[in-house]
Design a protein around this motif. Sequence first.
Motif, short mmCIF file in Angstrom:
data_model
loop_
_atom_site.label_atom_id
_atom_site.label_comp_id
_atom_site.label_asym_id
_atom_site.label_seq_id
_atom_site.Cartn_x
_atom_site.Cartn_y
_atom_site.Cartn_z
N GLY A 37 46.62 24.55 48.69
CA GLY A 37 47.51 25.10 47.95
C GLY A 37 48.35 26.41 48.13
O GLY A 37 48.26 26.81 49.20
N PRO A 38 49.01 26.96 47.21
CA PRO A 38 49.90 28.06 47.75
C PRO A 38 49.00 29.39 48.03
O PRO A 38 48.06 29.71 47.44
N VAL A 39 49.48 30.01 49.17
CA VAL A 39 49.01 31.22 49.81
C VAL A 39 49.99 32.28 49.86
O VAL A 39 50.98 31.94 50.33
N ARG A 40 49.83 33.35 49.66
CA ARG A 40 50.76 34.52 49.82
C ARG A 40 50.22 35.20 51.16
O ARG A 40 49.47 35.83 51.04
N PRO A 41 51.03 35.23 52.29
CA PRO A 41 50.65 35.86 53.39
C PRO A 41 50.52 37.35 53.38
O PRO A 41 51.41 38.01 52.44
N VAL A 42 49.45 37.87 53.91
CA VAL A 42 49.41 39.19 53.89
C VAL A 42 50.44 39.84 54.99
O VAL A 42 50.60 39.38 55.99
N GLY A 43 51.11 41.04 54.72
CA GLY A 43 51.92 41.69 55.30
C GLY A 43 51.51 42.00 56.75
O GLY A 43 50.27 41.80 56.97
N ALA A 44 52.31 42.87 57.67
CA ALA A 44 52.02 43.43 58.92
C ALA A 44 50.85 44.36 58.76
O ALA A 44 50.41 44.95 59.87
N SER A 45 50.54 45.05 57.60
CA SER A 45 49.51 45.85 57.57
C SER A 45 48.56 46.04 56.27
O SER A 45 49.03 45.45 55.25
N GLY A 46 47.36 46.39 56.64
CA GLY A 46 46.31 46.47 55.40
C GLY A 46 46.94 47.47 54.45
O GLY A 46 46.53 47.03 53.21
#
Length: 291
Positions: A37-46
């Motif tokens: 299913g669709p997943v939103r990639p987490v960016g370069a930093s927490g």
Amino acid sequence: MAMEMAMEEDPLPLRQQQEEEEEEEAALLLGMGAYSGPVRPVGASGSGETMLLWALGQPASQRHNAFVRHAAHSFTLDACARRLSLLQSPSSMATPGVTGAVVWDSAVVLAKFLEHAVDSARLALRGARAVELGAGCGLAGCVAALLGAHVLLTDLPDRLKLLRKNVHLNVGEDARGSARVIDLIWGHDPHPDLLDPPLHFVLGSDVIYSEEAVDDLLITLKQLSGPHTTIILAGELRNDVVLECFLDAAMEDFQVGCIEQEQWHPDFRTRRVALFILVKKRPLALQPDHL
């Protein structure tokens, strides 16, 4: 005349906006690991992810314990075409550090997400090997077993009595999969049964709870994860510093994505909980640029 000029100049920014929206939509359609299913990639930093979750979700303003009652001695939930009943021990909550004696919202969200994802053919659990970390009362692991997975539910050695009772009560011989309880201390060498054969899934709810536990949790996640392991973690948004710490450390070894609420079970959504998916990064030498 000015209006005509504005109309002539508009298409470029509109095209750029459309391209950006298409790129965002494409990113959400990639899926991750065993989840299609669709997943939103987490960016370069927490920090960016935690700011996004707190700014958009406003978790502190959402209802606390929307799906559970910690004062009750049992918790019931309809899942997998049956009614699950899990024993709770509210009195144990008075002991410092003991939180797994009751069911939390994040466990309910994770359990119903698994059921919904299987029902919508975005996740296949039948025959899969899975581990639940910090299982507590064992809700997510029991549901995974009822959905067909062979699950090892783990927790600290002194927390297993209640867990075993709940597995016995809810995962019978008629279950599609199986469930077994085993102790696991994060950061220590895991029992061989947890490593061989390799795991398809690692599940956890409310396992990101203190900065002190992050290093040991990640050691265990790396130990349990192979190239085909999908990690799914649900957690209540209580402390942005702890989450940021975990995400920053996790992204060194894992690709991290966030599964948005639109993909959860429609009746079990709350902005107090976030759902993350992790897959181990391939060794640098095996990545396309280094072939």
